[in-house]
Write an enzyme that holds these catalytic residues in place. Structure first.
Site, PDB file in Angstrom:
ATOM      1  N   GLY A  45       2.360 -76.976 -13.500  1.00 38.88           N
ATOM      2  CA  GLY A  45       2.195 -75.592 -13.927  1.00 38.88           C
ATOM      3  C   GLY A  45       3.154 -74.689 -13.175  1.00 38.88           C
ATOM      4  O   GLY A  45       3.573 -75.018 -12.057  1.00 38.88           O
ATOM      5  N   GLN A  50       6.421 -66.775  -9.797  1.00 36.67           N
ATOM      6  CA  GLN A  50       7.013 -67.762  -8.884  1.00 36.67           C
ATOM      7  C   GLN A  50       8.527 -67.857  -9.035  1.00 36.67           C
ATOM      8  O   GLN A  50       9.206 -68.386  -8.151  1.00 36.67           O
ATOM      9  CB  GLN A  50       6.410 -69.153  -9.132  1.00 36.67           C
ATOM     10  CG  GLN A  50       4.947 -69.282  -8.734  1.00 36.67           C
ATOM     11  CD  GLN A  50       4.449 -70.687  -8.992  1.00 36.67           C
ATOM     12  OE1 GLN A  50       3.973 -70.983 -10.085  1.00 36.67           O
ATOM     13  NE2 GLN A  50       4.576 -71.558  -8.013  1.00 36.67           N
ATOM     14  N   CYS A  93       1.401 -76.565  -4.272  1.00 37.38           N
ATOM     15  CA  CYS A  93       2.012 -75.518  -5.076  1.00 37.38           C
ATOM     16  C   CYS A  93       3.515 -75.570  -4.875  1.00 37.38           C
ATOM     17  O   CYS A  93       3.984 -75.749  -3.751  1.00 37.38           O
ATOM     18  CB  CYS A  93       1.460 -74.167  -4.642  1.00 37.38           C
ATOM     19  SG  CYS A  93       2.208 -72.771  -5.494  1.00 37.38           S
ATOM     20  N   LEU A  94       4.268 -75.390  -5.957  1.00 39.81           N
ATOM     21  CA  LEU A  94       5.732 -75.436  -5.861  1.00 39.81           C
ATOM     22  C   LEU A  94       6.264 -74.289  -4.994  1.00 39.81           C
ATOM     23  O   LEU A  94       7.400 -74.345  -4.541  1.00 39.81           O
ATOM     24  CB  LEU A  94       6.358 -75.371  -7.260  1.00 39.81           C
ATOM     25  CG  LEU A  94       5.992 -76.536  -8.202  1.00 39.81           C
ATOM     26  CD1 LEU A  94       6.639 -76.335  -9.576  1.00 39.81           C
ATOM     27  CD2 LEU A  94       6.391 -77.876  -7.608  1.00 39.81           C
ATOM     28  N   HIS A 136      -5.450 -72.159 -10.901  1.00 37.90           N
ATOM     29  CA  HIS A 136      -4.377 -72.029  -9.912  1.00 37.90           C
ATOM     30  C   HIS A 136      -3.263 -71.099 -10.428  1.00 37.90           C
ATOM     31  O   HIS A 136      -2.827 -70.190  -9.726  1.00 37.90           O
ATOM     32  CB  HIS A 136      -3.826 -73.438  -9.619  1.00 37.90           C
ATOM     33  CG  HIS A 136      -2.666 -73.475  -8.666  1.00 37.90           C
ATOM     34  ND1 HIS A 136      -2.726 -74.131  -7.458  1.00 37.90           N
ATOM     35  CD2 HIS A 136      -1.413 -72.953  -8.751  1.00 37.90           C
ATOM     36  CE1 HIS A 136      -1.553 -73.995  -6.837  1.00 37.90           C
ATOM     37  NE2 HIS A 136      -0.737 -73.298  -7.605  1.00 37.90           N
ATOM     38  N   GLU A 137      -2.838 -71.307 -11.667  1.00 39.17           N
ATOM     39  CA  GLU A 137      -1.742 -70.493 -12.223  1.00 39.17           C
ATOM     40  C   GLU A 137      -2.180 -69.049 -12.469  1.00 39.17           C
ATOM     41  O   GLU A 137      -1.411 -68.122 -12.242  1.00 39.17           O
ATOM     42  CB  GLU A 137      -1.198 -71.109 -13.516  1.00 39.17           C
ATOM     43  CG  GLU A 137      -0.593 -72.504 -13.376  1.00 39.17           C
ATOM     44  CD  GLU A 137       0.391 -72.644 -12.231  1.00 39.17           C
ATOM     45  OE1 GLU A 137       1.093 -71.673 -11.908  1.00 39.17           O
ATOM     46  OE2 GLU A 137       0.438 -73.741 -11.638  1.00 39.17           O
ATOM     47  N   HIS A 140      -1.848 -66.958  -9.476  1.00 35.36           N
ATOM     48  CA  HIS A 140      -0.493 -66.455  -9.200  1.00 35.36           C
ATOM     49  C   HIS A 140      -0.271 -65.093  -9.854  1.00 35.36           C
ATOM     50  O   HIS A 140       0.434 -64.250  -9.309  1.00 35.36           O
ATOM     51  CB  HIS A 140       0.571 -67.437  -9.726  1.00 35.36           C
ATOM     52  CG  HIS A 140       0.850 -68.598  -8.805  1.00 35.36           C
ATOM     53  ND1 HIS A 140       1.339 -68.439  -7.532  1.00 35.36           N
ATOM     54  CD2 HIS A 140       0.712 -69.934  -8.977  1.00 35.36           C
ATOM     55  CE1 HIS A 140       1.502 -69.635  -6.963  1.00 35.36           C
ATOM     56  NE2 HIS A 140       1.114 -70.564  -7.817  1.00 35.36           N
TER      57      HIS A 140
HETATM   58 NI    NI Z   1       1.218 -72.634  -7.500  1.00 37.34          NI
END
Ligand code: NI
Length: 171
Positions: A45, A50, A93-94, A136-137, A140
Site C-alpha cells: 500500500g 508519502q 511502512c515504506l 494503515h494507509e 497516512h
Molecule cells: Ni505506511
C-alpha cells in the site's frame, strides 16, 4: 516513473491530507507512478502524502509485488469499523526507516467507501491483510504513521535510534 518516498520523521508525513475535487491527467499519472513505486519498494500500500502529495488518495494491492493482480485506487476514502475486535499484527511502512516492524492492534473488519479514477463510488469490506492495510494507509491521510500505535517505550527507543542515524548522516 519511480517516486521518492518520504522518510519519517519528515514533517510532511505528519500533515493531514486534503480531499480531491476531480480526477485529472495528473492524478492518473500520479496513480500509475505510485503503483510502480509501491511494487518496486515491495509494499502492499502507498498513500499520496508519502510521495509528497498531500491529497486523499491511496493505492493498495494486497496480492503483493510478485502477483500484482489486485491493484485498487481509493480517492477520498472513508473508513467504517464493522468489527472492532482488536487483532495484533506486525506492521512496517515504506516511510519508516530500517525496515522497522512492530506489532499493532487494528480492527478485525472494516469497510471503505471511496471514489475510483472514474469518480464512481466504490465500497470494499475487508478482513485480514487488506483490513490492516486499509487502516494503515488511511492513517497516512490523517498524518499518522503506524508508530503512533506502538508503546511509548518502543517509540522512544525508535526515535532515539532515528535521531542518532540522522546526526551521523548529517555529519
Ligand atoms: Ni505506511
Amino acid at each position: 516513473m519511480l517516486l521518492d518516498i518520504l522518510q519519517y520523521p519528515d514533517p510532511r508525513l505528519a500533515q493531514p491530507a486534503v480531499a480531491l475535487t476531480k480526477v485529472t491527467d495528473d492524478t492518473r499519472a500520479l496513480v500509475s507512478d505510485m503503483a510502480e513505486t509501491m511494487y518496486e519498494a515491495r509494499g502492499v500500500g502507498l498513500a499520496a502524502p508519502q510521495v509528497g502529495r498531500p491529497i486523499r488518495l491511496i493505492v493498495v494491492d494486497a496480492s503483493g509485488p510478485d502477483e500484482r493482480k489486485d491493484l485498487r485506487v481509493f480517492i477520498n476514502p472513508c473508513l467504517t469499523v464493522l468489527d472492532p475486535t482488536q487483532i495484533e499484527d506486525e506492521e512496517g511502512c515504506l516511510s519508516v526507516p530500517f525496515n522497522y516492524r512492530a506489532p499493532v492492534n487494528r480492527a478485525a473488519k472494516v469497510a471503505v467507501d471511496a471514489l475510483d479514477l472514474d469518480w464512481n463510488p466504490v465500497r470494499v469490506e475487508a478482513e485480514g491483510l487488506m483490513a490492516v492495510c486499509l487502516q494503515h494507509e488511511l492513517d497516512h491521510l490523517e498524518g499518522r504513521v503506524f508508530l503512533a500505535h506502538i508503546s511509548r517505550l518502543k517509540r522512544t527507543l525508535f526515535d532515539t535510534r532515528v535521531k542518532k542515524w540522522l546526526r551521523r548522516k548529517n555529519l
